[in-house]
Enzyme design. Structure first.
Site, PDB file in Angstrom:
ATOM      1  CD  GLN A 174      -2.700   1.322   2.498  1.00 16.05           C
ATOM      2  OE1 GLN A 174      -2.924   0.310   3.165  1.00 16.05           O
ATOM      3  NE2 GLN A 174      -3.212   2.503   2.807  1.00 16.05           N
ATOM      4  CB  CYS A 231      -6.193   0.049   4.052  1.00 13.08           C
ATOM      5  SG  CYS A 231      -7.341   1.054   5.032  1.00 13.08           S
ATOM      6  CG  HIS A 266      -4.779  -0.707   8.147  1.00 13.82           C
ATOM      7  ND1 HIS A 266      -4.528  -0.055   6.962  1.00 13.82           N
ATOM      8  CD2 HIS A 266      -4.100  -1.883   8.075  1.00 13.82           C
ATOM      9  CE1 HIS A 266      -3.733  -0.790   6.210  1.00 13.82           C
ATOM     10  NE2 HIS A 266      -3.472  -1.913   6.853  1.00 13.82           N
ATOM     11  CG  ASP A 303      -1.572  -4.699   6.928  1.00 15.28           C
ATOM     12  OD1 ASP A 303      -1.607  -3.724   6.149  1.00 15.28           O
ATOM     13  OD2 ASP A 303      -1.522  -4.565   8.160  1.00 15.28           O
TER      14      ASP A 303
END
Length: 338
Positions: A197, A203, A277, A292
């Site tokens: 990211q 996200c 997040h 993630d």
């Protein structure tokens, strides 16, 4: 417009100290347009471009209507919707120069930033529809972690998105986890689709991409699906290259912004700091992976099956909650067969 302009060179005659902002398409052969903006009285040699753009209306840009698709104007008009309506173009690139136009200004660009998405199944399902995914699979709320509440979630489940707060305790754990995995290693199948990211507040979209990309064999894509094209184009890329590709992939960015305004709560300012997040939990090859984009690699949480995936994913979610027992800002949604 983003970043800050440093005025270099002599001011243009009759426009003393003014900046000349040049708007141009990314593609060769496009028609340029420009306008002058007075310098800041307090600091004539330096002025925030965000401040400059704040005093402009879209019509003052005087942009021709025939810029090719794929370009962007990073302008600060009242809203993205009004920008598209007034300019009648999807994307422009902005170049900036000082008064004479002979030497470009030095620009320190800010990181890419999007509006945050809401953890709302209605929002995510509409988002996926706009990206060209047939609603054979739909996101649903996970109302609780107890077995009787999990039994309300339609099966099978192929992905779970968890929204959680980024706290000091979590950041400490994240650093320790990364160091531990780097020291001991872990098994990650090459078939896991993972991307980093690099866009602030993206996200939610990256979580959706992770959920769909790692279940693309189950998905029914429309012929002209923009997400299908993104996945096909990026399949051979590294996680970092996928992140860069997303920065320039206009179809997903526009859909993200539209979805960010569709939630039950008012979308925050694009500059507002957000400490929530999204991550995705998926089953790839019989292993449960946490994906993630803020982390350097996927996290393997052990074996799972199609039948036990939801319960196994929720066990991972519980660990997030146990690390921050005083926090209440957790939410999970599951991608289930419709």
């Amino acid at each position: 417009l983003a970043g800050r302009v440093h005025c270099r060179g002599k001011p243009r005659e009759g426009k003393a100290g003014a900046f000349r902002v040049i708007v141009a398409p990314e593609h060769p052969g496009g028609v340029r347009s420009s306008f002058f903006v007075p310098p800041s009285p307090s600091a004539p040699e330096r002025r925030s471009v965000r401040e400059v753009a704040g005093g402009l209306s879209a019509p003052s840009l005087h942009l021709p209507p025939h810029f090719p698709p794929g370009s962007v104007v990073r302008s600060r008009v009242k809203s993205e919707t009004s920008r598209r309506e007034v300019l009648s173009v999807p994307y422009y690139e902005v170049l900036l120069s000082a008064g004479t136009g002979s030497r470009p200004a030095a620009i320190a660009m800010e990181p890419h930033r999007w509006l945050p998405l809401e953890a709302n199944p209605d929002v995510t399902n509409q988002f996926l529809k706009q990206l060209g995914i047939h609603p054979d699979w739909q996101f649903v709320d996970v109302y609780g972690m107890e077995p009787e509440l999990l039994s309300m979630v339609p099966r099978p489940v192929c992905a779970v998105l968890l929204l959680f707060p980024i706290t000091e305790k979590y950041e400490t754990f994240r650093t320790e986890e990364e160091e531990r995995i780097k020291a001991k290693g872990q098994d990650v199948k090459s078939s896991v689709y993972f991307m980093k990211q690099t866009i602030n507040n993206a996200c939610g979209t990256i979580g959706l991409i992770h959920a769909i990309a790692n279940n693309r064999d189950k998905m029914n894509f429309e012929t002209n699906s923009s997400l299908k094209k993104f996945l096909e184009d990026s399949l051979s890329m590294t996680p970092e290259e996928r992140a860069k590709y997303l920065e320039t992939y206009e179809a997903i960015r526009v859909t993200h912004e539209s979805s960010a305004h569709e939630g039950q709560t008012e979308a925050p300012s694009i500059d507002e700091k957000v400490d929530l997040h999204f991550i995705a939990l998926v089953n790839v090859g019989g292993h449960l992976y946490e994906l993630d984009g803020r982390k350097p690699f996927p996290i393997n949480h052990g074996e799972t099956t199609d039948d036990s995936f939801l319960e196994d994913a929720i066990e991972v979610c519980k660990k997030f909650m146990e690390r921050d027992p005083e926090e209440l800002r957790f939410n999970a949604i599951a991608l289930s067969a419709a």
